[in-house]
Motif scaffolding. Structure first.
Motif, short mmCIF file in Angstrom:
data_model
loop_
_atom_site.label_atom_id
_atom_site.label_comp_id
_atom_site.label_asym_id
_atom_site.label_seq_id
_atom_site.Cartn_x
_atom_site.Cartn_y
_atom_site.Cartn_z
N VAL A 147 -5.48 52.05 -72.20
CA VAL A 147 -6.49 52.43 -71.71
C VAL A 147 -7.22 53.36 -69.96
CG1 VAL A 147 -9.40 51.54 -71.78
CG2 VAL A 147 -7.54 50.52 -73.34
N ASP A 148 -7.00 52.80 -69.57
CA ASP A 148 -6.94 53.18 -67.89
C ASP A 148 -6.23 54.97 -68.07
OD1 ASP A 148 -8.36 50.94 -67.70
OD2 ASP A 148 -6.63 50.67 -65.88
N GLU A 149 -5.32 55.27 -68.86
CA GLU A 149 -4.24 56.03 -68.61
C GLU A 149 -5.23 56.79 -69.75
OE1 GLU A 149 -1.22 59.34 -67.81
OE2 GLU A 149 -2.30 57.09 -67.56
N ILE A 150 -5.61 56.68 -70.97
CA ILE A 150 -6.45 57.47 -71.39
C ILE A 150 -7.33 57.79 -71.18
CG2 ILE A 150 -8.10 57.56 -73.81
CD1 ILE A 150 -5.59 55.54 -75.11
N VAL A 151 -8.47 57.11 -71.02
CA VAL A 151 -9.78 57.53 -69.62
C VAL A 151 -9.65 58.61 -68.47
CG1 VAL A 151 -11.41 57.02 -68.48
CG2 VAL A 151 -10.82 55.33 -70.46
N ASN A 152 -8.17 58.45 -67.76
CA ASN A 152 -7.74 59.98 -67.04
C ASN A 152 -7.36 60.96 -67.48
OD1 ASN A 152 -7.77 56.98 -64.67
ND2 ASN A 152 -5.89 56.68 -64.69
N GLN A 153 -6.81 60.53 -68.29
CA GLN A 153 -6.20 62.05 -69.26
C GLN A 153 -7.61 62.94 -69.99
OE1 GLN A 153 -3.05 63.70 -69.47
NE2 GLN A 153 -2.09 61.66 -68.84
N LYS A 157 -8.39 66.24 -68.32
CA LYS A 157 -8.97 67.32 -69.44
C LYS A 157 -10.42 67.95 -69.09
CE LYS A 157 -8.08 68.19 -74.01
NZ LYS A 157 -9.11 67.70 -75.69
N GLN A 158 -11.87 67.18 -69.03
CA GLN A 158 -12.89 67.71 -68.77
C GLN A 158 -13.52 68.72 -67.48
OE1 GLN A 158 -15.56 64.21 -69.00
NE2 GLN A 158 -15.74 63.98 -71.54
N GLN A 159 -12.21 67.97 -66.19
CA GLN A 159 -12.35 68.58 -64.67
C GLN A 159 -12.03 69.76 -65.46
OE1 GLN A 159 -10.43 66.23 -62.23
NE2 GLN A 159 -10.78 67.77 -60.31
N ARG A 160 -10.62 69.93 -66.07
CA ARG A 160 -10.08 71.04 -65.81
C ARG A 160 -10.37 72.13 -66.83
NH1 ARG A 160 -6.11 69.69 -68.98
NH2 ARG A 160 -5.20 68.41 -67.55
N SER A 163 -13.70 73.22 -64.54
CA SER A 163 -12.82 74.94 -63.50
C SER A 163 -12.83 76.26 -63.84
CB SER A 163 -11.61 74.28 -63.13
OG SER A 163 -10.46 73.98 -64.23
N GLU A 164 -12.36 75.70 -65.54
CA GLU A 164 -11.68 76.71 -66.36
C GLU A 164 -13.12 77.89 -66.71
OE1 GLU A 164 -9.55 75.94 -69.98
OE2 GLU A 164 -8.10 76.20 -68.01
N LEU A 165 -14.19 77.47 -66.40
CA LEU A 165 -15.62 77.43 -67.30
C LEU A 165 -16.10 77.88 -66.21
CD1 LEU A 165 -17.61 78.22 -69.15
CD2 LEU A 165 -18.67 75.89 -68.81
N ALA A 166 -16.22 77.80 -64.94
CA ALA A 166 -16.74 78.11 -63.81
C ALA A 166 -16.16 79.65 -63.08
CB ALA A 166 -16.63 77.23 -62.65
N LEU A 167 -14.65 79.37 -63.70
CA LEU A 167 -13.36 80.90 -63.22
C LEU A 167 -14.49 82.06 -64.13
CD1 LEU A 167 -11.33 82.40 -61.41
CD2 LEU A 167 -9.62 81.21 -63.25
N ALA A 168 -14.47 81.52 -65.52
CA ALA A 168 -14.36 82.44 -66.58
C ALA A 168 -16.39 82.95 -65.90
CB ALA A 168 -14.84 82.10 -67.46
N LYS A 169 -17.09 82.33 -65.54
CA LYS A 169 -18.40 83.28 -64.78
C LYS A 169 -17.96 83.89 -64.68
CE LYS A 169 -21.18 78.72 -67.27
NZ LYS A 169 -22.20 77.45 -66.96
N ARG A 170 -17.82 83.42 -62.60
CA ARG A 170 -17.23 83.85 -61.94
C ARG A 170 -16.59 85.40 -61.51
NH1 ARG A 170 -15.49 80.32 -59.18
NH2 ARG A 170 -13.59 80.65 -59.24
#
Length: 253
Positions: A147-153, A157-160, A163-170
């Motif tokens: 369960v901990d591993e799934i939550v971390n993954q 994924k949300q953090q990635r 970051s990709e969305l912020a880069l696209a906006k910039r």
């Protein structure tokens, strides 16, 4: 009468304290039982799930060897599923790997050691009848670790994605700023594609389409070094070379 009321209030408080103590004891006992129950369980990892095998089918197959509590299977990527369907395959969801929790750790260990590499069996009409088990017992591994591993993954994924969305906006903002600056230069007559730009009209390199300039340097005439049997050197007198002399020179008679 006042003393009797005080005694009644004290009795009520004592009863409430006793009830609170009982609830705490029950909660502690439940926690102890839960920890003991979790310590007795074992987890088996299945590295390959045969096609058309669902969590319910997997539970029915492995329940013959022991009690199973929880099963978690990782589904294939949706893009893979769409490609398979477009090529004429099935739309059914396939799974690639999973984890099975047995209530008894010893049964889980036995399943990982004895079922691994053996034929699955079951109904002869099933698509997985001739397939083999790929199981592995995971010592010192609990369901809470999964369960901990799934939550971390999911968090990664949300953090990635953020970051990709912020880069696209910039990048989009930089592009829009450059377009706005180009429009401003065009209004002032400084743009590269503005026909009113004098610098571009005067520079034939950047405006080759409308340029009528031609090369004006002098072209020298080619020198004719040989005329028939005569050779000229630096506008000097001609030197006659007879055919007899050439024949002798080449070894003829």
């Amino acid at each position: 009468e006042v003393e009797e009321d005080d005694e009644v209030e004290e009795d009520d408080e004592d009863e409430e304290d006793d009830e609170d103590d009982e609830e705490v004891e029950e909660g502690v006992q439940k926690l102890i039982n839960y920890v003991e129950d979790q310590s007795k369980r074992g987890v088996v990892y299945i590295s390959r799930v045969p096609p058309h095998v669902t969590p319910d089918i997997l539970r029915n197959l492995l329940s013959n060897y022991g009690q199973i509590d929880r099963i978690y299977l990782v589904a294939e990527d949706s893009k893979v599923r769409k490609r398979r369907a477009k090529s004429g395959g099935t739309w059914r969801k396939h799974y690639i790997e999973g984890w099975i929790e047995f209530r008894d750790r010893e049964v889980a260990k036995w399943a990982g050691e004895n079922l691994n590499g053996n034929q699955i069996g079951g109904s002869r009409r099933s698509s997985y009848y001739s397939d083999i088990w790929l199981l592995r017992y995971l010592p010192n591994f609990k369901w809470s670790d999964l369960v901990d591993e799934i939550v971390n993954q999911k968090a990664l994924k949300q953090q990635r994605f953020k970051s990709e969305l912020a880069l696209a906006k910039r990048e989009n903002k930089i592009y829009l700023d450059r377009v706005a600056q180009a429009k401003k230069r065009d209004r002032r007559g400084e743009g590269q594609f503005n026909p009113k730009n004098k610098r571009l009209r005067e520079n034939p390199i950047n405006n080759n389409k409308n340029s009528n300039n031609k090369n004006t340097f002098k072209q020298q005439k080619p020198l004719n070094l040989r005329k028939r049997n005569n050779y000229t050197f630096n506008n000097s007198k001609s030197i006659d070379i007879s055919t007899d002399f050439i024949a002798k020179l080449m070894g003829g008679k």
